[in-house]
Design a protein around this motif. Structure first.
Motif, PDB file in Angstrom:
ATOM      1  N   ASP A 328       4.226  -5.529   1.288  1.00  0.00           N
ATOM      2  CA  ASP A 328       3.929  -4.107   1.231  1.00  0.00           C
ATOM      3  C   ASP A 328       2.504  -3.906   1.755  1.00  0.00           C
ATOM      4  O   ASP A 328       1.748  -4.861   1.926  1.00  0.00           O
ATOM      5  N   LEU A 329       2.124  -2.669   2.002  1.00  0.00           N
ATOM      6  CA  LEU A 329       0.781  -2.349   2.467  1.00  0.00           C
ATOM      7  C   LEU A 329       0.049  -1.596   1.371  1.00  0.00           C
ATOM      8  O   LEU A 329       0.548  -0.595   0.843  1.00  0.00           O
ATOM      9  N   ASP A 330      -1.124  -2.102   1.020  1.00  0.00           N
ATOM     10  CA  ASP A 330      -1.931  -1.472  -0.023  1.00  0.00           C
ATOM     11  C   ASP A 330      -2.514  -0.173   0.524  1.00  0.00           C
ATOM     12  O   ASP A 330      -3.299  -0.178   1.480  1.00  0.00           O
ATOM     13  N   HIS A 380      -4.348   5.886 -16.250  1.00  0.00           N
ATOM     14  CA  HIS A 380      -3.267   4.917 -16.049  1.00  0.00           C
ATOM     15  C   HIS A 380      -3.760   3.521 -15.676  1.00  0.00           C
ATOM     16  O   HIS A 380      -2.947   2.590 -15.619  1.00  0.00           O
ATOM     17  N   GLY A 381      -5.025   3.366 -15.382  1.00  0.00           N
ATOM     18  CA  GLY A 381      -5.540   2.048 -15.016  1.00  0.00           C
ATOM     19  C   GLY A 381      -5.161   1.613 -13.615  1.00  0.00           C
ATOM     20  O   GLY A 381      -5.312   0.437 -13.278  1.00  0.00           O
ATOM     21  N   ARG A 382      -4.670   2.496 -12.815  1.00  0.00           N
ATOM     22  CA  ARG A 382      -4.299   2.209 -11.426  1.00  0.00           C
ATOM     23  C   ARG A 382      -4.383   3.519 -10.643  1.00  0.00           C
ATOM     24  O   ARG A 382      -4.454   4.606 -11.230  1.00  0.00           O
ATOM     25  N   SER A 450      10.103   2.414  -1.015  1.00  0.00           N
ATOM     26  CA  SER A 450       9.769   1.133  -1.653  1.00  0.00           C
ATOM     27  C   SER A 450       8.424   0.580  -1.203  1.00  0.00           C
ATOM     28  O   SER A 450       8.096  -0.564  -1.512  1.00  0.00           O
ATOM     29  N   PHE A 451       7.643   1.388  -0.479  1.00  0.00           N
ATOM     30  CA  PHE A 451       6.356   0.931   0.038  1.00  0.00           C
ATOM     31  C   PHE A 451       5.213   1.692  -0.633  1.00  0.00           C
ATOM     32  O   PHE A 451       5.415   2.710  -1.294  1.00  0.00           O
ATOM     33  N   PHE A 452       4.018   1.168  -0.436  1.00  0.00           N
ATOM     34  CA  PHE A 452       2.784   1.750  -0.970  1.00  0.00           C
ATOM     35  C   PHE A 452       2.835   1.835  -2.496  1.00  0.00           C
ATOM     36  O   PHE A 452       2.294   2.759  -3.100  1.00  0.00           O
ATOM     37  N   SER A 455       2.212  -0.062  -8.710  1.00  0.00           N
ATOM     38  CA  SER A 455       2.526  -0.523 -10.066  1.00  0.00           C
ATOM     39  C   SER A 455       2.536  -2.034 -10.184  1.00  0.00           C
ATOM     40  O   SER A 455       2.665  -2.565 -11.286  1.00  0.00           O
ATOM     41  N   GLY A 456       2.453  -2.759  -9.053  1.00  0.00           N
ATOM     42  CA  GLY A 456       2.442  -4.215  -9.095  1.00  0.00           C
ATOM     43  C   GLY A 456       3.802  -4.849  -8.954  1.00  0.00           C
ATOM     44  O   GLY A 456       3.929  -6.073  -9.103  1.00  0.00           O
TER      45      GLY A 456
END
Length: 669
Positions: A328-330, A380-382, A450-452, A455-456
């Motif tokens: 995936d791409l961050d 949310h910590g993210r 399903s990208f970006f 949530s890990g």
């Protein structure tokens, strides 16, 4: 094919003399700066014979006293009378010695006038030696032979040197192995690695020591000629034409990190050879350098682009929008600070809409994103995912109310103040929120569901990985998602420029190859390209035409890059921009004027009449005027119409500031 076996040893021992930027140094023979004036062979031989006859005539006249006896005056002044009037043997020796001296002087003058030295070099023994193949040179001594690894012996690792020399002689080692182990030894000398650890690795694995994390020691295939000793890849040959400086004519042209560190811009239409003849060799060379631990490369191109090469030569392949993509791409580039993440994301979303003079839109967009990303991350910590960020930018009441309640429960007054500020700005005429929401909606499509992910659950790739010798390829989904592809291209470019500035190991060269930078050039991009050189990084950008760049950014873009390539088929408008950045030079102009000869004498008139009857032209005399004028190195018309197919005009600047003028290069050789 890479050199191996005996060819590898010969390749290693081949001289690589210093040369101008861009010259292929492997086996290069330097040439003088100026072209010697060529003299036709017939004229050269005739002049030498005439000079010899003139010298013989002068000597004959002197010997027969037709010119008097003045030439004997030095003999009478500087020798005693007893020598000249003594015995027959003594006087004969004196006069013969003086005659030999006079003959030597005459021959010296005659040889200079007749260019005998040039005749000797062109037709004498030196020419025969050049025609006969030279005998193989004797192998160098162990202290000078690179195949014996003298740097390791001098550095206190003789056991490792012996093992590597044996591997080299046995034909096990290849050019990538040599470059990789040399890089590891440089780390030892710099104190980043212990000598004992290096020696143990070499004694255990030989040529396979200090491997790349992938374990690969070469690429599946090579399409270009590489020299990893100088980190160069050959991309063409400088044309042997008067348009090129004499010192460059016929030499190979090569690119490497020393040139790519100033960034490169290539402009040419489809089919001109940008991807196949320029981008592909550069990408291949960077991948080889990555295997040697000397570079990190990120290639961004359309899916199936020939310039990116095969997927097997990469460590990471990211394919946004493709269900089979492993990585995936961050979206936030591995950033942990909300302001940093907001700045990068704002550049990707609306960087092309920003005013190039004030940059106001980008700054306001960064503030808006930070006002939403910061509070969300505090709760949310993210950072928010694409659908969540879209809801916040759209001002969805449920999402904002829930976020406010969570912040109140946490008691985070700072983030509550940020959220309140966003609520006050929402709906104002100059609010960039709607534009950001429209742009983020292009990534909130079913193909990217399903990208970006933040949530890990996936394997996101971050551009922070350029701190290691990694090979990355990112395939953009241009078919059906052209606008989203441009956003992703700007996102990767922004993340790359931010990541290379924060690397721990700046000795590792990092390069981003953007095969089609349409829509990716923004005011921030131009500023970032200028900062890459100090971070030991560079970028390779290709464009079909400069019309794809805003008018106000074309000049700054050409000025920000050190290597500029204009391929065949360029439009005159694009050629004008290149002509302006390459400037003018002083050149010698020769004006020839034909003037008809008017005769007054009857005999001359008759001769002119006969000449006119035979040739059909009136007798004329030429008048030549030579003057220095300032002209463009390459005019817009020449760039548009005088560059043959498969050729390009390029200028190069390396990281040390050395400059090569615009050269006409054949990319097919």
């Amino acid at each position: 094919m890479p050199p191996d076996g005996a060819s590898f040893v010969a390749w290693l021992r081949t001289e690589r003399p210093p040369a101008s930027p861009g010259i292929w140094r492997y086996g290069h023979t330097p040439r003088p700066e100026k072209e010697p004036e060529p003299v036709p062979g017939r004229q050269l031989i005739t002049g030498a014979l005439i000079a010899l006859l003139v010298g013989w005539l002068v000597w004959s006249l002197l010997q027969n006293h037709y010119l008097g006896s003045w030439w004997l005056v030095p003999l009478k002044l500087f020798t005693p009378d007893s020598w000249r009037s003594g015995g027959r043997v003594t006087s004969a020796v004196v006069y013969n010695a003086y005659n030999a001296l006079v003959i030597t002087g005459i021959l010296t003058v005659v040889a200079r006038l007749g260019r005998w030295s040039e005749v000797w070099h062109r037709y004498g023994l030196p020419a025969w030696r050049r025609a006969v193949p030279a005998a193989p040179a004797a192998p160098p001594s162990a202290e000078e032979d690179p195949a014996q690894w003298p740097q390791l012996r001098a550095g206190g690792a003789p056991e490792a040197a012996e093992r590597l020399a044996a591997e080299t002689g046995a034909g096990v080692m290849r050019d990538v192995d040599h470059a990789r182990i040399t890089r590891a030894w440089q780390a030892v000398r710099a104190g980043r690695r212990s000598r004992e650890e290096f020696t143990r690795a070499v004694l255990a694995d030989g040529a396979g020591a200090c491997p790349h994390p992938s374990g690969a020691r070469d690429l599946p295939g090579r399409a270009a000629e590489h020299d990893l000793v100088t980190a160069q890849v050959r991309v063409g040959e400088v044309g042997d034409t008067p348009r090129n400086p004499y010192a460059f004519r016929g030499a190979g042209l090569a690119l490497g990190p020393d040139l790519l560190g100033t960034s490169l811009l290539a402009v040419g239409p489809v089919g001109a050879g940008k991807s196949v003849r320029l981008v592909r060799p550069v990408v291949e060379n960077l991948c080889l350098l990555a295997l040697a631990g000397r570079a990190a490369v990120v290639v961004v191109s359309a899916a199936g682009s020939p310039g990116a090469g095969s997927a097997e030569q990469y460590d990471v392949v990211v394919r946004p929008g493709h269900p089979d993509s492993v990585y995936d791409l961050d979206l936030y580039g591995g950033a942990s600070d909300p302001d940093e993440a907001a700045a990068v994301l704002a550049e990707a979303l609306v960087g092309d809409l920003a005013d190039p003079h004030t940059g106001g839109d980008t700054r306001r967009s960064t503030t808006v994103l930070a006002q939403l990303i910061g509070p969300y991350a505090a709760v949310h910590g993210r950072f928010p995912s694409v659908p969540e960020l879209r809801e916040l930018l759209d001002g969805a009441p449920a999402a904002l109310t829930a976020l406010r309640k969570d912040l109140e429960d946490l008691g985070d007054t700072t983030m509550l103040r940020e959220l309140d500020a966003r609520a006050r700005q929402s709906g104002s005429p100059h609010d960039p929120g709607p534009a950001l929401a429209d742009r983020i909606a292009l990534l909130d499509r079913p193909a990217f569901s399903s990208f970006f992910d933040t949530s890990g659950r996936t394997r996101p790739f971050s551009l922070r990985a350029v701190d290691h010798p990694v090979r990355v390829r990112i395939d953009l989904p241009e078919r059906g998602h052209a606008d989203a592809s441009r956003i992703l291209a700007r996102l990767v470019l922004a993340q790359f420029t931010e990541s290379v500035a924060a690397r721990e190991d700046p000795s590792l060269f990092a390069c981003l190859v953007l095969d089609d930078a349409t829509g990716a050039v923004t005011p921030q991009t131009v500023r970032s390209l200028q900062r890459l050189r100090s971070a030991n990084a560079g970028a390779v950008l290709t464009l079909r035409t400069l019309e794809e760049v805003p008018r106000t950014l074309r000049g700054p873009l050409l000025g920000a890059v050190g290597c500029r390539v204009a391929l065949c088929g360029l439009t005159p408008w694009d050629g004008q921009d290149f002509a302006e950045v390459w400037g003018k030079e002083w050149t010698e102009a020769r004006d020839v004027t034909d003037r008809q000869i008017v005769a007054d004498e009857p005999l001359t008139k008759a001769a002119h009449f006969v000449r006119r009857a035979i040739t059909g032209k009136a007798p004329t005399a030429q008048s030549v005027t030579v003057r220095q004028v300032e002209r463009e190195r390459w005019s817009a018309s020449e760039l548009a119409h005088a560059v043959p197919p498969g050729h390009a005009v390029l200028s190069l600047t390396n990281v040390r500031g050395e400059y090569a003028p615009p050269l006409l290069v054949d990319l097919r050789k």
